[in-house]
Design a protein around this motif. Structure first.
Motif, short mmCIF file in Angstrom:
data_model
loop_
_atom_site.label_atom_id
_atom_site.label_comp_id
_atom_site.label_asym_id
_atom_site.label_seq_id
_atom_site.Cartn_x
_atom_site.Cartn_y
_atom_site.Cartn_z
N ALA A 1 0.83 -1.21 0.00
CA ALA A 1 0.00 0.00 0.00
C ALA A 1 0.86 1.25 0.00
O ALA A 1 0.58 2.21 -0.72
CB ALA A 1 -0.95 -0.01 1.20
N SER B 1 2.21 1.76 -3.44
CA SER B 1 1.24 2.32 -4.36
C SER B 1 1.05 3.81 -4.11
O SER B 1 0.84 4.59 -5.04
CB SER B 1 -0.09 1.58 -4.27
N THR C 1 -6.94 5.69 1.77
CA THR C 1 -7.79 4.51 1.71
C THR C 1 -7.34 3.57 0.62
O THR C 1 -6.52 3.92 -0.22
CB THR C 1 -9.26 4.93 1.44
N GLY C 2 -7.90 2.39 0.65
CA GLY C 2 -7.61 1.39 -0.38
C GLY C 2 -7.06 0.13 0.25
O GLY C 2 -6.83 0.07 1.47
N PRO C 3 -6.84 -0.89 -0.57
CA PRO C 3 -6.31 -2.14 -0.06
C PRO C 3 -4.97 -1.93 0.65
O PRO C 3 -4.09 -1.24 0.15
CB PRO C 3 -6.12 -2.99 -1.32
#
Length: 139
Positions: free
Chosen positions: A13, A16, A102-104
């Motif tokens: 994460a 990314s 936010t996000g995986p």
């Protein structure tokens, strides 16, 4: 009540996030911060440096073991935090749900910050800390 929002992310994460447009990240976090400032709930907010620059002191043995970052096996890294002054845990949850991070692989842990009033007031160390907090404007 004070609550700490602790932002954690997996290595993937964070990777990314590093490839995302920097201006977009700054703008979304800035807007989030501004919303909390205008609401009067934000007390502090800090991000943390790259884990490779950190140090871990492990007290598992009699002599502490000091290890330079990165930390080897990491599932979730603590990347930053906010301290909010809100009326309830539910309000802290509502603010955390608005986070742009936010996000995986991204998680936010919410913990209430204890106050000095919750400790035995007849303890000499608590009394000394209370005096220090009063002298520094923290109480």
């Amino acid at each position: 009540m004070k609550y700490m929002l602790i932002f954690r992310a997996t290595d993937e994460a964070l990777g990314s996030m590093m490839t995302a447009d920097f201006n977009e990240v700054i703008n979304s976090v800035g807007a989030y911060n501004d919303e909390m400032i205008r609401a009067g709930v934000l007390l502090a907010a800090e991000g943390l440096d790259d884990p490779a620059e950190g140090v871990v002191i492990d007290f598992s043995s009699e002599t502490p073991v000091i290890t330079d970052g990165p930390y080897g096996e990491t599932k979730e890294l603590f990347g930053g935090f906010y301290i909010l002054n809100v009326a309830s845990k539910q309000e802290a949850i509502e603010w955390a749900k608005r986070s742009p991070m936010t996000g995986p692989g991204f998680k936010t842990e919410i913990r209430r910050v204890t106050t000095i009033d919750e400790f035995p007031q007849d303890n000499e160390w608590i009394q000394k800390e209370r005096k220090w907090r009063e002298a520094t404007g923290q109480l």
